[in-house]
Design a protein around this motif. Structure first.
Motif, PDB file in Angstrom:
ATOM      1  N   MET A 199       0.827  -1.206   0.000  1.00 52.09           N
ATOM      2  CA  MET A 199       0.000   0.000   0.000  1.00 52.09           C
ATOM      3  C   MET A 199       0.862   1.256   0.000  1.00 52.09           C
ATOM      4  SD  MET A 199      -3.062  -1.063   2.641  1.00 52.09           S
ATOM      5  CE  MET A 199      -3.751   0.588   2.599  1.00 52.09           C
ATOM      6  N   ALA A 200       1.957   1.222   0.747  1.00 47.10           N
ATOM      7  CA  ALA A 200       2.854   2.374   0.793  1.00 47.10           C
ATOM      8  C   ALA A 200       3.472   2.642  -0.577  1.00 47.10           C
ATOM      9  CB  ALA A 200       3.941   2.139   1.832  1.00 47.10           C
ATOM     10  N   GLY A 201       3.884   1.573  -1.263  1.00 44.12           N
ATOM     11  CA  GLY A 201       4.453   1.740  -2.594  1.00 44.12           C
ATOM     12  C   GLY A 201       3.443   2.283  -3.592  1.00 44.12           C
ATOM     13  N   LEU A 202       2.197   1.803  -3.490  1.00 43.99           N
ATOM     14  CA  LEU A 202       1.144   2.298  -4.376  1.00 43.99           C
ATOM     15  C   LEU A 202       0.876   3.781  -4.118  1.00 43.99           C
ATOM     16  CD1 LEU A 202      -1.017   1.867  -6.499  1.00 43.99           C
ATOM     17  CD2 LEU A 202      -2.533   0.971  -4.709  1.00 43.99           C
ATOM     18  N   ALA A 203       0.891   4.192  -2.844  1.00 44.70           N
ATOM     19  CA  ALA A 203       0.685   5.606  -2.523  1.00 44.70           C
ATOM     20  C   ALA A 203       1.790   6.472  -3.121  1.00 44.70           C
ATOM     21  CB  ALA A 203       0.627   5.797  -1.010  1.00 44.70           C
ATOM     22  N   ALA A 204       3.035   5.986  -3.065  1.00 46.27           N
ATOM     23  CA  ALA A 204       4.146   6.732  -3.672  1.00 46.27           C
ATOM     24  C   ALA A 204       3.941   6.899  -5.162  1.00 46.27           C
ATOM     25  CB  ALA A 204       5.462   6.014  -3.385  1.00 46.27           C
ATOM     26  N   LEU A 205       3.437   5.866  -5.828  1.00 47.43           N
ATOM     27  CA  LEU A 205       3.161   5.946  -7.258  1.00 47.43           C
ATOM     28  C   LEU A 205       2.011   6.906  -7.542  1.00 47.43           C
ATOM     29  CD1 LEU A 205       3.529   2.182  -8.272  1.00 47.43           C
ATOM     30  CD2 LEU A 205       5.161   4.046  -8.666  1.00 47.43           C
ATOM     31  N   LEU A 206       0.987   6.887  -6.687  1.00 45.10           N
ATOM     32  CA  LEU A 206      -0.155   7.771  -6.885  1.00 45.10           C
ATOM     33  C   LEU A 206       0.258   9.237  -6.845  1.00 45.10           C
ATOM     34  CD1 LEU A 206      -2.911   6.029  -4.705  1.00 45.10           C
ATOM     35  CD2 LEU A 206      -2.908   6.248  -7.194  1.00 45.10           C
ATOM     36  N   VAL A 207       1.043   9.629  -5.830  1.00 52.00           N
ATOM     37  CA  VAL A 207       1.418  11.027  -5.692  1.00 52.00           C
ATOM     38  C   VAL A 207       2.448  11.434  -6.749  1.00 52.00           C
ATOM     39  CG1 VAL A 207       3.408  10.900  -4.105  1.00 52.00           C
ATOM     40  CG2 VAL A 207       1.754  12.759  -3.876  1.00 52.00           C
ATOM     41  N   THR A 208       3.109  10.460  -7.348  1.00 54.85           N
ATOM     42  CA  THR A 208       4.107  10.768  -8.379  1.00 54.85           C
ATOM     43  C   THR A 208       3.498  10.809  -9.772  1.00 54.85           C
ATOM     44  OG1 THR A 208       5.830   9.691  -7.044  1.00 54.85           O
ATOM     45  CG2 THR A 208       6.319  10.063  -9.367  1.00 54.85           C
ATOM     46  N   PHE A 209       2.532   9.942 -10.043  1.00 58.40           N
ATOM     47  CA  PHE A 209       2.023   9.808 -11.402  1.00 58.40           C
ATOM     48  C   PHE A 209       0.571  10.246 -11.585  1.00 58.40           C
ATOM     49  CE2 PHE A 209       5.537   6.805 -11.247  1.00 58.40           C
ATOM     50  CZ  PHE A 209       6.182   7.041 -12.446  1.00 58.40           C
ATOM     51  N   ALA A 210      -0.274  10.087 -10.570  1.00 56.66           N
ATOM     52  CA  ALA A 210      -1.710  10.236 -10.794  1.00 56.66           C
ATOM     53  C   ALA A 210      -2.215  11.668 -10.663  1.00 56.66           C
ATOM     54  CB  ALA A 210      -2.482   9.330  -9.838  1.00 56.66           C
ATOM     55  N   THR A 211      -1.554  12.499  -9.871  1.00 59.38           N
ATOM     56  CA  THR A 211      -2.055  13.836  -9.568  1.00 59.38           C
ATOM     57  C   THR A 211      -1.244  14.920 -10.266  1.00 59.38           C
ATOM     58  OG1 THR A 211      -0.705  13.863  -7.557  1.00 59.38           O
ATOM     59  CG2 THR A 211      -2.972  13.122  -7.334  1.00 59.38           C
ATOM     60  N   LYS A 212      -1.919  16.048 -10.501  1.00 54.96           N
ATOM     61  CA  LYS A 212      -1.215  17.184 -11.102  1.00 54.96           C
ATOM     62  C   LYS A 212      -0.151  17.735 -10.164  1.00 54.96           C
ATOM     63  CE  LYS A 212      -3.839  20.186 -13.156  1.00 54.96           C
ATOM     64  NZ  LYS A 212      -3.546  19.982 -14.583  1.00 54.96           N
ATOM     65  N   MET A 213      -0.498  17.766  -8.880  1.00 54.16           N
ATOM     66  CA  MET A 213       0.443  18.213  -7.868  1.00 54.16           C
ATOM     67  C   MET A 213       1.116  16.997  -7.225  1.00 54.16           C
ATOM     68  SD  MET A 213      -0.178  21.417  -8.185  1.00 54.16           S
ATOM     69  CE  MET A 213      -1.490  22.285  -9.038  1.00 54.16           C
ATOM     70  N   PRO A 214       2.342  17.053  -6.802  1.00 52.43           N
ATOM     71  CA  PRO A 214       3.235  18.216  -6.836  1.00 52.43           C
ATOM     72  C   PRO A 214       4.032  18.370  -8.135  1.00 52.43           C
ATOM     73  CG  PRO A 214       4.317  16.441  -5.671  1.00 52.43           C
ATOM     74  CD  PRO A 214       2.961  15.919  -6.067  1.00 52.43           C
ATOM     75  N   ALA A 215       3.721  17.558  -9.153  1.00 53.30           N
ATOM     76  CA  ALA A 215       4.471  17.657 -10.407  1.00 53.30           C
ATOM     77  C   ALA A 215       4.408  19.067 -10.978  1.00 53.30           C
ATOM     78  CB  ALA A 215       3.927  16.646 -11.418  1.00 53.30           C
ATOM     79  N   TYR A 216       3.227  19.708 -10.848  1.00 54.04           N
ATOM     80  CA  TYR A 216       3.036  21.026 -11.438  1.00 54.04           C
ATOM     81  C   TYR A 216       3.817  22.110 -10.702  1.00 54.04           C
ATOM     82  CZ  TYR A 216       0.487  24.479 -14.214  1.00 54.04           C
ATOM     83  OH  TYR A 216       0.156  25.474 -15.104  1.00 54.04           O
ATOM     84  N   TYR A 217       4.343  21.801  -9.524  1.00 53.08           N
ATOM     85  CA  TYR A 217       5.214  22.759  -8.841  1.00 53.08           C
ATOM     86  C   TYR A 217       6.398  23.142  -9.724  1.00 53.08           C
ATOM     87  CZ  TYR A 217       2.871  21.782  -4.354  1.00 53.08           C
ATOM     88  OH  TYR A 217       1.964  21.648  -3.329  1.00 53.08           O
ATOM     89  N   LEU A 218       6.816  22.224 -10.583  1.00 55.48           N
ATOM     90  CA  LEU A 218       7.897  22.508 -11.534  1.00 55.48           C
ATOM     91  C   LEU A 218       7.525  23.678 -12.432  1.00 55.48           C
ATOM     92  CD1 LEU A 218      10.511  21.763 -13.130  1.00 55.48           C
ATOM     93  CD2 LEU A 218       9.103  20.188 -14.455  1.00 55.48           C
ATOM     94  N   SER A 219       6.285  23.707 -12.891  1.00 55.90           N
ATOM     95  CA  SER A 219       5.835  24.777 -13.777  1.00 55.90           C
ATOM     96  C   SER A 219       5.695  26.099 -13.038  1.00 55.90           C
ATOM     97  CB  SER A 219       4.486  24.379 -14.407  1.00 55.90           C
ATOM     98  OG  SER A 219       4.173  25.195 -15.511  1.00 55.90           O
ATOM     99  N   TRP A 220       5.385  26.037 -11.752  1.00 57.01           N
ATOM    100  CA  TRP A 220       5.236  27.246 -10.939  1.00 57.01           C
ATOM    101  C   TRP A 220       6.533  27.682 -10.275  1.00 57.01           C
ATOM    102  CZ3 TRP A 220       0.220  25.341  -8.147  1.00 57.01           C
ATOM    103  CH2 TRP A 220      -0.900  25.765  -8.874  1.00 57.01           C
ATOM    104  N   GLY A 221       7.502  26.787 -10.150  1.00 53.69           N
ATOM    105  CA  GLY A 221       8.718  27.115  -9.417  1.00 53.69           C
ATOM    106  C   GLY A 221       8.509  27.144  -7.912  1.00 53.69           C
ATOM    107  N   ARG A 222       7.580  26.338  -7.403  1.00 52.58           N
ATOM    108  CA  ARG A 222       7.287  26.329  -5.958  1.00 52.58           C
ATOM    109  C   ARG A 222       8.230  25.369  -5.222  1.00 52.58           C
ATOM    110  NH1 ARG A 222       2.656  28.466  -3.683  1.00 52.58           N
ATOM    111  NH2 ARG A 222       1.243  29.537  -5.123  1.00 52.58           N
ATOM    112  N   TYR A 223       9.498  25.694  -5.216  1.00 50.99           N
ATOM    113  CA  TYR A 223      10.489  24.784  -4.642  1.00 50.99           C
ATOM    114  C   TYR A 223      10.496  24.802  -3.112  1.00 50.99           C
ATOM    115  CZ  TYR A 223      12.117  24.585  -9.435  1.00 50.99           C
ATOM    116  OH  TYR A 223      12.180  24.399 -10.795  1.00 50.99           O
TER     117      TYR A 223
END
Length: 532
Positions: A199-223
């Motif tokens: 379940m922990a591994g699946l959650a890591a995949l979800l937040v990395t691949f399934a959602t716009k955030m935090p990936a979109y922080y790259l586009s905003w520069g929200r480091y």
């Protein structure tokens, strides 16, 4: 290769802490997440300490510090005579490398960090490199006092110094490394809640691949907020474990609390809300037992120790900003007006996307109901419900934090609660088929589906409108740096940003952060230089 070496050196403080502590019951991914979090926190704390004693540090001094960490690691390893090769570490490393590779691929078209926040992040890193650490002011680039959250900048400045990269490239690369590390932190949090690595591994995949955030922080520069999202789940998990009687997490809670406070003010507030809920539930269930009070006092002492470590800088922040968290109730004049502002609802829906994110939202709502039925999950469920409430366009507000501030961190509870619902579904399949294999297959299919569907939808996460500089701009900036005097002044194209502030619209916006020359748009950070 030098960047990879510098990245490994950066986490030596966390490795040292890990080597010298009791690491039973932690799998390699949990440990790796803590190593990253503690490294960031120690970097911020030591940067603040050097600032307080007014001791700048040179590159030689920085390398000497990391050699000291390496020596302590070696000593600690020699003390442990039972150390054996653990192939699970290879799997953990490959998993994290996969997350980093994906984040770097998403940034493949950028030559400089995107959008306007990146400009002042790079400028701050540049000034830190020149000052040898934290500084009173950004002068000569910008006047006035400096009182910003700085954990990311301290980490990025060390990365730039060790790798030899220019500040802008260091910010871009380290930012994607931290974006991948959010997945590790979510893994650690879910492993704490569920005790299930699948379940922990699946959650890591979800937040990395399934959602716009935090990936979109790259586009905003929200480091800076991204750094806070690396530390926040770790601080939450460590607090739960300390309150459950695992005393070895006392120092972890202290360091991660301090790091979260110095990383971003918003994540500091989110951690405070979680700790209040955690302590409240604990009092309700154990208030009549001496052991319950002892565990609570242990947690409170650890959190207060972290607060004391960060307090010198927080006092400076409060002195210049008068920041408050006064709650306000923002309601429409009529019940029909609740859904009247369609632009806000549309923007909120956009932030929670794409389609894979909407599917995850549905799963998370189911998971939220399930979480309240599980004692270990109830604190997180209450905290998540609060975040969802603050996300709505109408309702309770905390100080200056708008509803979209909460929306862009909602990826964290969505991934955690979504995996709880997915795990329950897998368990039901296992019970119906009366075999554990079926449950494992369901989780594997969900994981592969997330990677394929979510990855396809978020492959091009950068908004082209947020890209200010391209290859030709880099050449122009290099020409300016080589052929103009240091006191040269440039007029550049600008547009309004709001609150009486203007921003650059093209590569000219990068003149000050990259070359140090004055320009008409000296980043949107210049109002921070005003005396309060």
């Amino acid at each position: 290769m030098l960047s990879l070496f510098a990245g490994l050196v950066l986490i030596l403080p966390g490795i040292c802490w890990w080597v010298w502590r009791d690491n039973r019951d932690e799998d390699p991914l949990e440990s790796l997440a803590l190593i990253f979090g503690v490294s960031i926190s120690l970097s911020a704390v030591f940067t603040l300490l050097l600032y307080l004693i007014k001791l700048p540090i040179s590159l030689v001094g920085l390398i000497s510090c990391y050699l000291l960490w390496l020596g302590l690691i070696t000593w600690g390893l020699l003390r442990k005579h039972d150390i054996k090769p653990n192939w699970r570490w290879l799997g953990a490393g490959l998993f994290f490398i996969g997350l980093v590779a994906w984040r770097m691929w998403q940034a493949r078209e950028l030559v400089l960090p995107a959008w306007v926040d990146s400009l002042h992040h790079v400028l701050i890193v540049r000034k830190m490199l020149e000052a040898g650490g934290l500084m009173e002011t950004l002068s000569p680039y910008l006047p006035g006092p400096f009182y910003y959250h700085f954990a990311f900048h301290a980490f990025a400045a060390q990365f730039a110094a060790l790798s030899g990269l220019p500040p802008a490239q260091a910010v871009l690369i380290l930012g994607q490394l931290l974006n991948a590390a959010v997945g590790l932190s979510v893994y650690h949090l879910v492993k704490t809640l569920s005790k299930d690595w699948r379940m922990a591994g699946l959650a890591a995949l979800l937040v990395t691949f399934a959602t716009k955030m935090p990936a979109y922080y790259l586009s905003w520069g929200r480091y800076t907020l991204l750094t806070g999202l690396v530390l926040l789940p770790l601080a939450m998990a460590a607090s739960m474990r300390l309150l459950a009687g695992e005393r070895r997490y006392w120092l972890a809670v202290t360091l991660l609390t301090a790091g979260t406070l110095l990383a971003h003010y918003f994540t500091a507030v989110l951690l405070a809300l979680f700790l209040l809920a955690l302590g409240g539930f604990h009092l309700l269930t154990t208030r009549k037992t001496r052991a319950g009070w002892r565990d609570l006092l242990r947690l409170v002492s650890s959190v207060l120790a972290g607060l004391l470590l960060a307090l010198p800088w927080l006092m400076r922040v409060f002195a210049y900003t008068n920041m408050t968290l006064n709650p306000e109730l923002n309601l429409p004049e009529t019940p029909n007006g609740y859904f009247g502002n369609t632009d806000q609802w549309r923007y909120l829906w956009y932030l929670l996307g794409p389609e894979s994110g909407y599917a995850l939202l549905g799963l998370a709502l189911v998971g939220l109901a399930l979480a309240f039925w599980r004692p270990r999950w109830r604190t997180f469920a209450l905290w998540s419900l609060g975040l969802m409430a603050f996300t709505l366009p109408w309702g309770l507000r905390l100080g200056r934090f708008r509803n979209d501030h909460f929306a862009i961190v909602l990826c964290l509870p969505l991934a955690v609660l979504g995996v709880l619902a997915g795990g329950k579904f897998a368990d039901l399949i296992g019970k119906v088929t009366k075999t554990k294999v079926a449950s494992a297959v369901v989780l594997a299919v969900l994981a592969l589906g997330v990677v394929a569907w979510g990855g396809w939808l978020t492959r091009d996460v950068i908004n082209d409108q947020t890209v200010l500089a391209r290859e030709e701009d880099l050449r122009a900036l290099a020409w300016i740096e080589e052929n103009t005097p240091q006191d040269a002044r440039f007029l550049v194209n600008t547009t309004g940003w709001g609150f009486g502030v203007s921003r650059g619209v093209d590569g000219g916006a990068w003149i000050l952060p990259i070359t140090g020359r004055w320009s008409l748009a000296p980043t949107i950070f210049y109002p921070f230089g005003a005396e309060k």
